[in-house]
Structure formats: structure tokens, C-alpha cells
Design a protein around this motif. Structure first.
Motif, PDB file in Angstrom:
ATOM      1  N   LEU A   1      47.840 -79.539  63.079  1.00 42.82           N
ATOM      2  CA  LEU A   1      48.189 -80.944  63.259  1.00 42.82           C
ATOM      3  C   LEU A   1      48.452 -81.264  64.725  1.00 42.82           C
ATOM      4  O   LEU A   1      48.058 -82.334  65.221  1.00 42.82           O
ATOM      5  CB  LEU A   1      49.423 -81.287  62.418  1.00 42.82           C
ATOM      6  N   ALA A   2      49.091 -80.343  65.430  1.00 39.99           N
ATOM      7  CA  ALA A   2      49.325 -80.544  66.863  1.00 39.99           C
ATOM      8  C   ALA A   2      48.014 -80.652  67.626  1.00 39.99           C
ATOM      9  O   ALA A   2      47.909 -81.398  68.603  1.00 39.99           O
ATOM     10  CB  ALA A   2      50.174 -79.395  67.417  1.00 39.99           C
ATOM     11  N   THR A   3      47.012 -79.923  67.168  1.00 44.07           N
ATOM     12  CA  THR A   3      45.685 -79.992  67.790  1.00 44.07           C
ATOM     13  C   THR A   3      45.091 -81.390  67.646  1.00 44.07           C
ATOM     14  O   THR A   3      44.520 -81.951  68.587  1.00 44.07           O
ATOM     15  CB  THR A   3      44.749 -78.952  67.145  1.00 44.07           C
ATOM     16  N   TYR A   4      45.228 -81.939  66.455  1.00 42.28           N
ATOM     17  CA  TYR A   4      44.744 -83.306  66.205  1.00 42.28           C
ATOM     18  C   TYR A   4      45.503 -84.315  67.062  1.00 42.28           C
ATOM     19  O   TYR A   4      44.900 -85.197  67.692  1.00 42.28           O
ATOM     20  CB  TYR A   4      44.922 -83.628  64.726  1.00 42.28           C
ATOM     21  N   GLN A   5      46.808 -84.185  67.105  1.00 47.58           N
ATOM     22  CA  GLN A   5      47.619 -85.121  67.880  1.00 47.58           C
ATOM     23  C   GLN A   5      47.342 -84.992  69.379  1.00 47.58           C
ATOM     24  O   GLN A   5      47.344 -85.993  70.101  1.00 47.58           O
ATOM     25  CB  GLN A   5      49.107 -84.898  67.596  1.00 47.58           C
ATOM     26  N   ALA A   6      47.120 -83.782  69.841  1.00 48.08           N
ATOM     27  CA  ALA A   6      46.798 -83.583  71.258  1.00 48.08           C
ATOM     28  C   ALA A   6      45.471 -84.268  71.600  1.00 48.08           C
ATOM     29  O   ALA A   6      45.351 -84.940  72.633  1.00 48.08           O
ATOM     30  CB  ALA A   6      46.731 -82.095  71.577  1.00 48.08           C
ATOM     31  N   GLY A   7      44.485 -84.093  70.725  1.00 53.13           N
ATOM     32  CA  GLY A   7      43.201 -84.748  70.951  1.00 53.13           C
ATOM     33  C   GLY A   7      43.337 -86.255  70.972  1.00 53.13           C
ATOM     34  O   GLY A   7      42.728 -86.943  71.816  1.00 53.13           O
ATOM     35  N   THR A   8      44.142 -86.789  70.060  1.00 53.33           N
ATOM     36  CA  THR A   8      44.355 -88.234  70.012  1.00 53.33           C
ATOM     37  C   THR A   8      45.095 -88.710  71.262  1.00 53.33           C
ATOM     38  O   THR A   8      44.775 -89.778  71.818  1.00 53.33           O
ATOM     39  CB  THR A   8      45.163 -88.605  68.752  1.00 53.33           C
ATOM     40  N   ALA A   9      46.081 -87.939  71.706  1.00 50.44           N
ATOM     41  CA  ALA A   9      46.823 -88.304  72.923  1.00 50.44           C
ATOM     42  C   ALA A   9      45.881 -88.366  74.122  1.00 50.44           C
ATOM     43  O   ALA A   9      45.914 -89.333  74.903  1.00 50.44           O
ATOM     44  CB  ALA A   9      47.947 -87.303  73.174  1.00 50.44           C
ATOM     45  N   TYR A  10      45.049 -87.345  74.285  1.00 47.97           N
ATOM     46  CA  TYR A  10      44.103 -87.357  75.404  1.00 47.97           C
ATOM     47  C   TYR A  10      43.122 -88.521  75.288  1.00 47.97           C
ATOM     48  O   TYR A  10      42.736 -89.130  76.294  1.00 47.97           O
ATOM     49  CB  TYR A  10      43.347 -86.036  75.462  1.00 47.97           C
ATOM     50  N   MET A  11      42.724 -88.824  74.064  1.00 48.16           N
ATOM     51  CA  MET A  11      41.824 -89.956  73.849  1.00 48.16           C
ATOM     52  C   MET A  11      42.475 -91.246  74.329  1.00 48.16           C
ATOM     53  O   MET A  11      41.859 -92.054  75.039  1.00 48.16           O
ATOM     54  CB  MET A  11      41.485 -90.042  72.349  1.00 48.16           C
ATOM     55  N   ASN A  12      43.736 -91.452  73.963  1.00 46.90           N
ATOM     56  CA  ASN A  12      44.447 -92.667  74.349  1.00 46.90           C
ATOM     57  C   ASN A  12      44.768 -92.700  75.840  1.00 46.90           C
ATOM     58  O   ASN A  12      45.029 -93.776  76.392  1.00 46.90           O
ATOM     59  CB  ASN A  12      45.729 -92.799  73.531  1.00 46.90           C
ATOM     60  N   MET A  13      44.765 -91.526  76.463  1.00 43.00           N
ATOM     61  CA  MET A  13      44.967 -91.453  77.917  1.00 43.00           C
ATOM     62  C   MET A  13      43.640 -91.551  78.672  1.00 43.00           C
ATOM     63  O   MET A  13      43.607 -91.416  79.901  1.00 43.00           O
ATOM     64  CB  MET A  13      45.666 -90.131  78.270  1.00 43.00           C
TER      65      MET A  13
END
Length: 255
Positions: free
Chosen positions: A134-146
Motif C-alpha cells: 500500500l505504501a508503494t501505491y501511495q508513494a506513486g500517487t504522491a509523486y504523481m501529484n508532485m
């Protein structure tokens, strides 16, 4: 057919006596063969009992190791990882809802602070757990939003899921990242994966629409028309269907 002979049976003539003797002989041979086979089996077991018991021991040890690993290592690891996930998730949620300073909040979610783990730490230290996934998914989403699209792709590709919502969304976000990098061909492939993973009213029309737009950009008008038409036919109540006739017209005209 075998015949049952009563106790005290006596042959009436020589012919019956001969038949009786033959049956007795055959019976003796059968029991002799069985005894010989049993003796050989017992001899083999005796000679190889160390190997047999050793093999059984290996299987038993493997089962016990698995149970012990799961109970005394994996389960506590899962629990610890889930606890660690709570801290960066708070920053992530704040970043999603924040009007300003989003990147600083996403950085806290990714890297942690005040001795607390961020998503990246959880991925590194709790590999193989659901929380790390789940952290992997959230990290990817965070980078996407950045708007760090290459990093977003790296993490979202490492994420695994088999549900009907998050799995398509993860694939779709990879498609979004490739579109931002002006790689429409790669984006189209991920959008197609996204809407093929499951059929639902939430994600399917979204990624059919995005796949159609990417196909138009690539001058693949027949494919775009197919995707837009499916939205009109199967998801007429979706947001994407509101102006779908205009996109169908563009696909048909080749513009």
C-alpha cells in the motif's frame, strides 16, 4: 471361480482328489509369493528407513518452519508495518486536501519526520507486507501529484492488486504519467489494461475515455471510435458520456 470347501472335506474319487491337490498347491504358491514379497518389502524398508524417516522429517520441519515464520515473524511484521503506515498517511491526506504547501506535505509522507517512517522507509524495511504494498501505491500517487512522473511510474508499476477498483486506477495513473511525458503510445497501453481489468461504473468509463483520447492523438481513429461508442452504449449515465457524441464525431471524421 474360487470354490469354498467345508472343514473335513474328503474327495469322493481320484478326479476330485487330483483337483483338490492342485488347488492346495496353487494356494500354497500364492501364499509363498505373498510371503516373499512381504519379506522383500520389509527388507527394503529396513535398509532405507533412515532415508524414509529423514524425508518425513524434512517435510515436517518445513511445515513447522512455515507455521513458525508466519506466527512469530510475518504476522508481527505485518502489524508493525501497519502501525508505521498511520503516520505518513496523515501527511498524505493533508496534502490531498491542502490548497498550498502540498509538495512539502507529500515529502513528509514520503520520507517521514521526527523519527517516524515515511512511505519509502516502510517499503524498504517491511518488504513483502501488505502495508509496504500500500505504501508503494501511495508513494506513486504522491509523486504523481508532485508532477514527478518518472518516479510515479516506477512505484506504481511495483504495486500489485487484484481488486476491481484500485488495480485499474493504479494502471490508469501510470497511463496518466506517460501522457504527461508525451508518450501517448505507452499511455494508451496502460489505459487499455485499466479498463480491461474490471467492468464497473466507476473506473471503466474513465479509462475508456482516456484510451479513446490517446488513440485520437495517435491517429488510431477506429480504436478511438470503438472506445467512445462503448461509453455511449454501456455507460450512458457516466460523466464521460455527457459529451461523448462530439468525440464519436471526431473519431469518425478523422480529425
Amino acid at each position: 471361480m474360487a470354490t469354498y470347501k467345508k472343514r473335513g472335506f474328503k474327495p469322493k474319487n481320484k478326479e476330485e482328489e487330483q483337483q483338490f491337490d492342485e488347488q492346495e498347491s496353487t494356494t500354497a504358491e500364492v501364499f509363498s509369493t505373498l510371503d516373499e514379497s512381504a519379506s522383500k518389502s520389509e527388507e527394503w524398508v529396513s535398509k532405507n528407513q533412515n532415508y524414509i524417516f529423514g524425508f518425513i522429517g524434512v517435510i515436517a520441519a518445513a511445515v513447522l518452519l512455515y507455521l513458525g515464520y508466519d506466527q512469530f515473524f510475518q504476522q508481527p511484521k505485518e502489524a508493525s508495518a501497519s502501525n508505521e503506515l498511520f503516520y505518513p498517511q496523515q501527511y498524505f491526506d493533508q496534502a490531498v486536501n491542502a490548497g498550498v504547501q502540498q509538495d512539502s506535505l507529500y515529502n513528509l509522507a514520503l520520507n517521514g519526520a521526527e523519527g517516524k517512517y515515511g512511505f519509502l522507509d516502510i517499503i524498504d524495511n517491511y518488504s513483502g507486507t501488505d502495508a509496504a504494498n500500500l505504501a508503494t501505491y501511495q508513494a506513486g500517487t504522491a509523486y504523481m501529484n508532485m508532477q514527478k512522473y518518472e518516479e510515479a511510474i516506477d512505484y506504481l508499476e511495483d504495486f500489485s492488486a487484484d481488486d476491481d477498483i484500485i488495480a485499474p486506477v493504479a494502471k490508469g495513473r501510470i497511463g496518466d504519467a506517460f501522457m504527461q511525458l508525451d508518450q501517448a503510445s505507452e499511455a494508451l497501453g496502460y489505459y487499455e489494461q485499466a479498463f480491461k481489468l474490471s467492468t464497473n461504473d466507476y473506473s471503466t468509463p474513465v479509462y475508456l475515455y482516456k484510451a479513446g483520447v490517446a488513440a485520437l492523438e495517435l491517429k488510431q481513429n477506429d480504436k478511438a471510435l470503438q472506445y467512445f461508442q462503448r461509453i455511449k452504449d454501456d455507460f450512458s449515465s457516466s460523466t464521460q458520456a455527457q459529451n461523448i457524441d462530439a468525440f464519436i464525431g471526431m473519431a469518425k471524421s478523422g480529425k
